[in-house]
Motif scaffolding. Structure first.
Motif, PDB file in Angstrom:
ATOM      1  N   GLY A 108       0.817  -1.192   0.000  1.00 19.36           N
ATOM      2  CA  GLY A 108       0.000   0.000   0.000  1.00 19.36           C
ATOM      3  C   GLY A 108       0.855   1.248   0.000  1.00 19.36           C
ATOM      4  N   VAL A 109       0.209   2.400  -0.203  1.00 19.36           N
ATOM      5  CA  VAL A 109       0.895   3.693  -0.143  1.00 19.36           C
ATOM      6  C   VAL A 109       0.105   4.625   0.777  1.00 19.36           C
ATOM      7  N   LEU A 110       0.815   5.571   1.353  1.00 17.43           N
ATOM      8  CA  LEU A 110       0.187   6.601   2.185  1.00 17.43           C
ATOM      9  C   LEU A 110       0.437   7.955   1.533  1.00 17.43           C
ATOM     10  N   MET A 111      -0.633   8.608   1.080  1.00 15.96           N
ATOM     11  CA  MET A 111      -0.533   9.914   0.443  1.00 15.96           C
ATOM     12  C   MET A 111      -0.489  11.011   1.506  1.00 15.96           C
ATOM     13  N   LEU A 112       0.515  11.887   1.405  1.00 14.57           N
ATOM     14  CA  LEU A 112       0.710  12.959   2.368  1.00 14.57           C
ATOM     15  C   LEU A 112       0.896  14.282   1.637  1.00 14.57           C
ATOM     16  N   MET A 113       0.463  15.375   2.272  1.00 14.56           N
ATOM     17  CA  MET A 113       0.636  16.710   1.722  1.00 14.56           C
ATOM     18  C   MET A 113       1.751  17.412   2.497  1.00 14.56           C
ATOM     19  N   ALA A 114       2.722  17.962   1.777  1.00  8.87           N
ATOM     20  CA  ALA A 114       3.887  18.558   2.424  1.00  8.87           C
ATOM     21  C   ALA A 114       3.551  19.803   3.230  1.00  8.87           C
ATOM     22  N   ASP A 115       2.407  20.443   2.935  1.00 16.05           N
ATOM     23  CA  ASP A 115       2.086  21.700   3.620  1.00 16.05           C
ATOM     24  C   ASP A 115       1.177  21.501   4.823  1.00 16.05           C
ATOM     25  N   GLN A 116       1.181  20.300   5.393  1.00 17.02           N
ATOM     26  CA  GLN A 116       0.441  20.027   6.624  1.00 17.02           C
ATOM     27  C   GLN A 116       1.453  19.661   7.725  1.00 17.02           C
ATOM     28  N   PRO A 117       2.180  20.644   8.249  1.00 21.88           N
ATOM     29  CA  PRO A 117       3.295  20.361   9.154  1.00 21.88           C
ATOM     30  C   PRO A 117       2.906  19.879  10.540  1.00 21.88           C
ATOM     31  N   LEU A 118       1.636  20.024  10.917  1.00 21.15           N
ATOM     32  CA  LEU A 118       1.234  19.616  12.261  1.00 21.15           C
ATOM     33  C   LEU A 118       0.789  18.162  12.324  1.00 21.15           C
ATOM     34  N   ILE A 119       0.789  17.487  11.192  1.00 18.10           N
ATOM     35  CA  ILE A 119       0.510  16.058  11.178  1.00 18.10           C
ATOM     36  C   ILE A 119       1.638  15.351  11.933  1.00 18.10           C
ATOM     37  N   THR A 120       1.305  14.316  12.672  1.00 19.93           N
ATOM     38  CA  THR A 120       2.312  13.610  13.464  1.00 19.93           C
ATOM     39  C   THR A 120       2.518  12.190  12.943  1.00 19.93           C
ATOM     40  N   ALA A 121       3.609  11.588  13.362  1.00 20.90           N
ATOM     41  CA  ALA A 121       3.866  10.192  12.999  1.00 20.90           C
ATOM     42  C   ALA A 121       2.752   9.301  13.516  1.00 20.90           C
ATOM     43  N   GLN A 122       2.233   9.611  14.693  1.00 22.50           N
ATOM     44  CA  GLN A 122       1.138   8.827  15.264  1.00 22.50           C
ATOM     45  C   GLN A 122      -0.122   8.919  14.400  1.00 22.50           C
ATOM     46  N   ASP A 123      -0.393  10.110  13.868  1.00 23.27           N
ATOM     47  CA  ASP A 123      -1.534  10.284  12.961  1.00 23.27           C
ATOM     48  C   ASP A 123      -1.378   9.376  11.745  1.00 23.27           C
ATOM     49  N   MET A 124      -0.194   9.402  11.159  1.00 27.58           N
ATOM     50  CA  MET A 124       0.067   8.582   9.977  1.00 27.58           C
ATOM     51  C   MET A 124      -0.079   7.102  10.295  1.00 27.58           C
ATOM     52  N   ASN A 125       0.464   6.698  11.432  1.00 28.36           N
ATOM     53  CA  ASN A 125       0.392   5.290  11.814  1.00 28.36           C
ATOM     54  C   ASN A 125      -1.053   4.842  12.057  1.00 28.36           C
ATOM     55  N   ARG A 126      -1.878   5.726  12.563  1.00 26.76           N
ATOM     56  CA  ARG A 126      -3.283   5.379  12.790  1.00 26.76           C
ATOM     57  C   ARG A 126      -3.988   5.077  11.470  1.00 26.76           C
ATOM     58  N   VAL A 127      -3.651   5.852  10.432  1.00 27.08           N
ATOM     59  CA  VAL A 127      -4.281   5.631   9.127  1.00 27.08           C
ATOM     60  C   VAL A 127      -3.795   4.329   8.500  1.00 27.08           C
ATOM     61  N   THR A 128      -2.502   4.084   8.512  1.00 32.10           N
ATOM     62  CA  THR A 128      -1.982   2.856   7.901  1.00 32.10           C
ATOM     63  C   THR A 128      -2.419   1.622   8.688  1.00 32.10           C
ATOM     64  N   THR A 129      -2.484   1.732  10.013  1.00 28.15           N
ATOM     65  CA  THR A 129      -2.938   0.611  10.835  1.00 28.15           C
ATOM     66  C   THR A 129      -4.404   0.295  10.561  1.00 28.15           C
ATOM     67  N   ALA A 130      -5.208   1.328  10.360  1.00 34.22           N
ATOM     68  CA  ALA A 130      -6.629   1.121  10.066  1.00 34.22           C
ATOM     69  C   ALA A 130      -6.795   0.328   8.773  1.00 34.22           C
ATOM     70  N   LEU A 131      -6.003   0.662   7.758  1.00 30.07           N
ATOM     71  CA  LEU A 131      -6.105  -0.070   6.492  1.00 30.07           C
ATOM     72  C   LEU A 131      -5.647  -1.512   6.659  1.00 30.07           C
TER      73      LEU A 131
END
Length: 218
Positions: A108-131
């Motif tokens: 799989g891939v995780l699409m991210l926007m470079a101009d969202q600097p307040l996103i955290t690693a935990q946020d990203m992990n929650r999305v990938t874990t959900a999938l």
């Protein structure tokens, strides 16, 4: 679940009128470096950073720039990919990122926007874990109380590469998220995770919040 992150950093910053990626954050690093740092701290196997040809990459910390690959290499976790057709719309940047990700044969891939600097690693992990936890879903998308249709970060299974590569012009992943043909799951994230730097008031909002976060974490 092997997942490659795709950081979209080839935007033109038209609304802001200056390079949003290089906006200086309270700790002296560039805005886009905050987003990339979160991606590097997340449980992603590789991170592909899609940039425009004229990008000086001065927003990238020197140590990352030295070690980043410019072509496929299985042992490099960070890869810089230049999107020469970025002016043709968001879809072209998506195509560059997905095509590069396919070299690694991820699940799989995780699409991210470079101009969202307040996103955290935990946020990203929650999305990938959900999938990973919902094998019947085609994607997992972040969401907030104001928009339940989903927004970046979005994780897609590898069988969705075809639909992603079929997008054209300024079409983003939202067209897929709104298509009843595909099944997804929404992951609620804090509101500030979605703040982007499109206008000067939005930039100031991000800077104020980032400074408060740094004081809390000190």
């Amino acid at each position: 679940m092997q997942t490659t992150g795709i950081l979209l950093a080839a935007g033109r910053s038209c609304r802001l009128g200056r390079d949003k990626l290089a906006v200086m954050m309270p700790d002296g690093r560039a805005l886009a470096a905050w987003t990339l740092q979160a991606a590097l701290n997340a449980s992603l196997d590789q991170i592909i950073c899609v940039v425009k040809p004229e990008d000086s990459l001065e927003w990238l910390p020197a140590e990352w720039l030295r070690t980043a690959a410019r072509a496929y290499h299985p042992d490099n976790r960070l890869r810089i990919v230049v999107c020469r057709d970025h002016a043709g719309g968001m879809a072209n940047s998506l195509h560059c990122g997905v095509s590069a990700a396919m070299d690694y044969r991820p699940q799989g891939v995780l699409m991210l926007m470079a101009d969202q600097p307040l996103i955290t690693a935990q946020d990203m992990n929650r999305v990938t874990t959900a999938l990973a936890s919902h094998p019947l879903c085609d994607y997992a998308a972040a969401a907030d109380l104001n928009d339940r249709s989903g927004k970046p970060p979005v994780a897609f299974r590898s069988h969705m590469f075809g639909p992603l590569l079929s997008l054209r012009g300024d079409e983003g992943a939202r067209r897929i998220l709104c298509n009843a043909k595909y099944q997804g799951i929404q992951v609620s994230l804090p509101q500030e995770s979605f703040w982007d730097a499109d206008t000067e008031p939005q930039v100031q909002q991000i800077l104020n919040y980032a400074e408060k976060r740094m004081w809390r974490e000190a």
